[in-house]
Design a protein around this motif. Sequence first.
Motif, PDB file in Angstrom:
ATOM      1  N   GLN A  52       7.057  27.331 -35.524  1.00 14.64           N
ATOM      2  CA  GLN A  52       7.155  28.750 -35.870  1.00 14.64           C
ATOM      3  C   GLN A  52       5.799  29.437 -35.697  1.00 14.64           C
ATOM      4  OE1 GLN A  52       8.819  28.487 -39.769  1.00 14.64           O
ATOM      5  NE2 GLN A  52      10.900  28.198 -39.013  1.00 14.64           N
ATOM      6  N   MET A  55       5.252  30.775 -32.296  1.00 16.70           N
ATOM      7  CA  MET A  55       5.981  32.011 -32.049  1.00 16.70           C
ATOM      8  C   MET A  55       5.506  33.150 -32.937  1.00 16.70           C
ATOM      9  SD  MET A  55       8.269  31.489 -29.700  1.00 16.70           S
ATOM     10  CE  MET A  55       9.696  32.565 -29.844  1.00 16.70           C
ATOM     11  N   LEU A  57       5.847  33.309 -36.141  1.00 13.92           N
ATOM     12  CA  LEU A  57       6.948  33.570 -37.066  1.00 13.92           C
ATOM     13  C   LEU A  57       6.646  33.169 -38.509  1.00 13.92           C
ATOM     14  CD1 LEU A  57      10.025  32.433 -34.922  1.00 13.92           C
ATOM     15  CD2 LEU A  57       9.297  34.765 -35.451  1.00 13.92           C
ATOM     16  N   LEU A  77      -3.168  32.470 -29.178  1.00 14.47           N
ATOM     17  CA  LEU A  77      -2.040  33.195 -29.761  1.00 14.47           C
ATOM     18  C   LEU A  77      -2.282  33.592 -31.213  1.00 14.47           C
ATOM     19  CD1 LEU A  77       1.172  31.366 -28.478  1.00 14.47           C
ATOM     20  CD2 LEU A  77      -0.034  33.297 -27.475  1.00 14.47           C
ATOM     21  N   MET A  85       1.846  39.546 -28.480  1.00 13.88           N
ATOM     22  CA  MET A  85       2.739  38.497 -28.966  1.00 13.88           C
ATOM     23  C   MET A  85       4.174  38.780 -28.534  1.00 13.88           C
ATOM     24  SD  MET A  85       1.930  35.790 -30.484  1.00 13.88           S
ATOM     25  CE  MET A  85       3.166  34.520 -30.547  1.00 13.88           C
ATOM     26  N   ARG A  86       4.556  40.043 -28.651  1.00 14.63           N
ATOM     27  CA  ARG A  86       5.926  40.402 -28.296  1.00 14.63           C
ATOM     28  C   ARG A  86       6.191  40.111 -26.819  1.00 14.63           C
ATOM     29  NH1 ARG A  86       6.578  46.068 -29.496  1.00 14.63           N
ATOM     30  NH2 ARG A  86       5.496  45.614 -31.437  1.00 14.63           N
ATOM     31  N   LYS A  89       6.535  36.358 -26.376  1.00 19.77           N
ATOM     32  CA  LYS A  89       7.771  35.872 -26.968  1.00 19.77           C
ATOM     33  C   LYS A  89       8.986  36.213 -26.113  1.00 19.77           C
ATOM     34  CE  LYS A  89       8.319  36.888 -31.466  1.00 19.77           C
ATOM     35  NZ  LYS A  89       7.849  37.334 -32.805  1.00 19.77           N
ATOM     36  N   ILE A  93       7.861  32.473 -23.751  1.00 26.13           N
ATOM     37  CA  ILE A  93       8.308  31.408 -24.645  1.00 26.13           C
ATOM     38  C   ILE A  93       9.654  31.802 -25.242  1.00 26.13           C
ATOM     39  CG2 ILE A  93       7.706  29.954 -26.617  1.00 26.13           C
ATOM     40  CD1 ILE A  93       4.841  30.792 -26.368  1.00 26.13           C
ATOM     41  N   GLY A  94      10.628  30.924 -25.131  1.00 24.83           N
ATOM     42  CA  GLY A  94      11.934  31.176 -25.751  1.00 24.83           C
ATOM     43  C   GLY A  94      12.154  30.199 -26.886  1.00 24.83           C
ATOM     44  N   MET A  95      12.971  30.590 -27.864  1.00 21.09           N
ATOM     45  CA  MET A  95      13.197  29.673 -28.982  1.00 21.09           C
ATOM     46  C   MET A  95      14.680  29.603 -29.344  1.00 21.09           C
ATOM     47  SD  MET A  95      11.036  29.130 -32.397  1.00 21.09           S
ATOM     48  CE  MET A  95      11.584  27.991 -33.673  1.00 21.09           C
ATOM     49  N   HIS A 121      11.973  43.195 -20.953  1.00 18.65           N
ATOM     50  CA  HIS A 121      10.888  42.382 -20.409  1.00 18.65           C
ATOM     51  C   HIS A 121      10.888  42.292 -18.898  1.00 18.65           C
ATOM     52  CE1 HIS A 121       9.741  41.305 -24.402  1.00 18.65           C
ATOM     53  NE2 HIS A 121      10.964  40.885 -24.665  1.00 18.65           N
ATOM     54  N   PRO A 174      11.552  31.486 -19.235  1.00 20.74           N
ATOM     55  CA  PRO A 174      10.319  31.209 -19.973  1.00 20.74           C
ATOM     56  C   PRO A 174       9.623  29.966 -19.422  1.00 20.74           C
ATOM     57  CG  PRO A 174      12.198  30.421 -21.227  1.00 20.74           C
ATOM     58  CD  PRO A 174      12.755  31.154 -20.039  1.00 20.74           C
TER      59      PRO A 174
END
Lengths: 348, 316
Positions: A52, A55, A57, A77, A85-86, A89, A93-95, A121, A174
Amino acid sequence: MNHLLEVNNLEINFKTYGGEVKAVRDVSFHVDKGEVVAIVGESGSGKSVTVQSIMGLIPTPPGVIKGGSIKFQGKELLRASKREMRKVKGSKIGMIFQDPMTSLNPTMIVGKQIAEGLITHQKLSKQEAKKKAIEMIKQVGIPNPEERYNQFPHEFSGGMRQRVMIAIALACNPELLIADEPTTALDVTIQAQVLELMKKLQKDTQTAIILITHDLGVVAETAQRVMVMYGGIMVESATVFDLFENPKHPYTWGLLNSIPNLEGTEKKQLIPIEGSPPDLFSPPKGCPFAPRCKYAMDICLEEMPGDYQIDESHSARCWLNDSRAPKVEMPFTLEKEKTVTVGGESID
Amino acid sequence: MTKNLVEVQSLKKYFKIKSDVTVKSVDDISFYIRKGETFGLVGESGSGKSTLGKTLVGIQAASDGDIIYNGQNIKQLNKEMKRNVNKEMQIIFQDPHASLNPRMRVGDIIAEGIDAYKLFSGKDRTNRIYELLERVGLSPQHAKRYPHEFSGGQRQRIGIARALAVEPKFIVADEPISALDVSIQAQVINLLEDLKVSEDLTYLFIAHDLGMVKHISDRIGVMYLGKMMELSNSDDMFTNPLHPYTQALLSAIPKTNPRDAKRERIVLAGDPPSPTNPPSGCRFRTRCPHAMEVCALQEPQWKEVEKEHWTACHLY
Ligand SMILES: Nc1ncnc2c1ncn2[C@@H]1O[C@H](COP(=O)(O)OP(=O)(O)OP(=O)(O)O)[C@@H](O)[C@H]1O
Ligand SMILES: Nc1ncnc2c1ncn2[C@@H]1O[C@H](COP(=O)(O)OP(=O)(O)OP(=O)(O)O)[C@@H](O)[C@H]1O
Ligand code: SF4
Ligand SMILES: [Mg+2]
Ligand SMILES: [Mg+2]
């Protein structure tokens, strides 16, 4: 050489009523392009908190990033602005989370949720985004993609929702996909579908994957490297073969001995790890595993072991790997005849 | 001579969820559990495993069919005898957090059955609680504490002690380890195995971890959408699965050896169909790689295809 992701000396605490929880302590690792790195470990050992933080988070408060650095493609980061960061993200980077229902918007049709990221994006037009979203739904193996585009999350089964999450995470191609127990809530037959899909996409697109799981079988099948966490620290890090065949930490030994053997017909007793997981409010002074470790020495209770480098891709945080430690043999499960030796010179 | 402790004949458990919608959670199942064995029950989520377990121990009344316990048909027992049978059949639940009353002390939780059946009182009751705590690897001091002071594995031990308190003969363990860490699961499994021998128990062990089921079970039953699909001894099930669903289920288990990991597996297409509207004929046919015309038209019969090895599939 530059790694895709490089985490160094990460320290994360949580301030709670009961006191300050040391959730992540001095954790360092890296991920390279195109590889699958698994994180395993006890519940509460800091796996989710670690990813987290990548990301951005971690809720602060109660969370406090005490120190360390997280570099993605060379960029820090932890000190990135919200805007930067947005951007990372959404497109780099995907989550995917354990429970897809909590991360999907229940009031929005699934197709729009996939298209959204493509519009912000990738700067696709509405039409293009819809087309790409339908393509993604198809690619993750959901039949009737045009129809499915217009349905709400509750109209999907658990396995399908997880595939929708994968579609959202992968829509923007990503470089890194973080999957936090993506199959834990699923039946084995559905888990097999989702893992197969992740492996295929990873092969096709060269996306790096960090996969959190507590299932050592999933690790053996999908990962090239494995990190083992216990009590907020990374106790061992190795290639998947070294981890299963030549582990160097007693917690890893315990994990491997706790799982039943699927092969063969003879039954043998499981060897559990006795005791309970550590209390993170007041972690033991030394090695967090010491209270449950059969091999614990005096030093283990007093001082945190260093990260012993076994070879260039293998390290373990255990005093047994010190050259001054007594030699210990560990009974090995994977190939029954084999025993593994760690530690210094043989004494006898 | 091995005797059957529990016999199930054409058991049905239906739930009416709307005036015109019925879930056939357990739909015409027949099998038996031998005295002293561990019978493992596996199957997809929602296939009816818990419903079967709860119906067997009498928490839920069957919609139809018979349960024969120790030679007696439960339907035909009077109140007194039924109470006695209920005492001999206990259940351990999946979630050690939800199944223990947070406001009760551990000692009183364990004594719930003792009090309900008025087995012991006063000092004898206390001694029995202490004995049970020690039996499951806890200590007498724990009797005064509350559930939240215990870890998941310890709470599951408390649940086991509660079940043991009334000296049951048959225990349904409904996913007793799913909520626990891998390192704690083995502790609980070993405890269950020890108790089986020392207390002379028979288990119905429900789980979705096929590795653990194989480890602990003598025989295994596989359920899919309310039906039993296959039943055999544990080794046969793993070396010679007959039903296409069992074959897919077993091939989906990830191997814990990275050098074995690159094998071919049967990946089932699609999702399990809705239990309120199961497919005609064989319920597995919508996902079955071998489905034939007859599979949609006719329900396959439950047959002993090989000795002690039953399945319901038109291939046999
Ligand atoms: N928002 C929060 N507030 C307070 N404590 C937190 C918070 N998030 C995590 N923690 C604590 O940090 C520790 C690590 O939690 P984390 O979620 O990373 O564990 P995990 O390894 O992912 O476990 P699991 O396998 O159960 O998912 C735990 O003790 C947890 O209680
Ligand atoms: N009290 C109830 N009322 C209505 N439907 C029910 C009830 N109990 C169970 N069901 C339904 O019966 C079916 C079987 O449920 P059951 O809990 O027995 O499955 P299971 O095999 O134990 O699944 P899991 O592995 O998820 O625990 C499901 O479709 C469920 O929704
Ligand atoms: S009966 Fe037919 S549909 Fe059902 S499993 Fe057998 S072959 Fe498949
Ligand atoms: Mg987690
Ligand atoms: Mg259940």
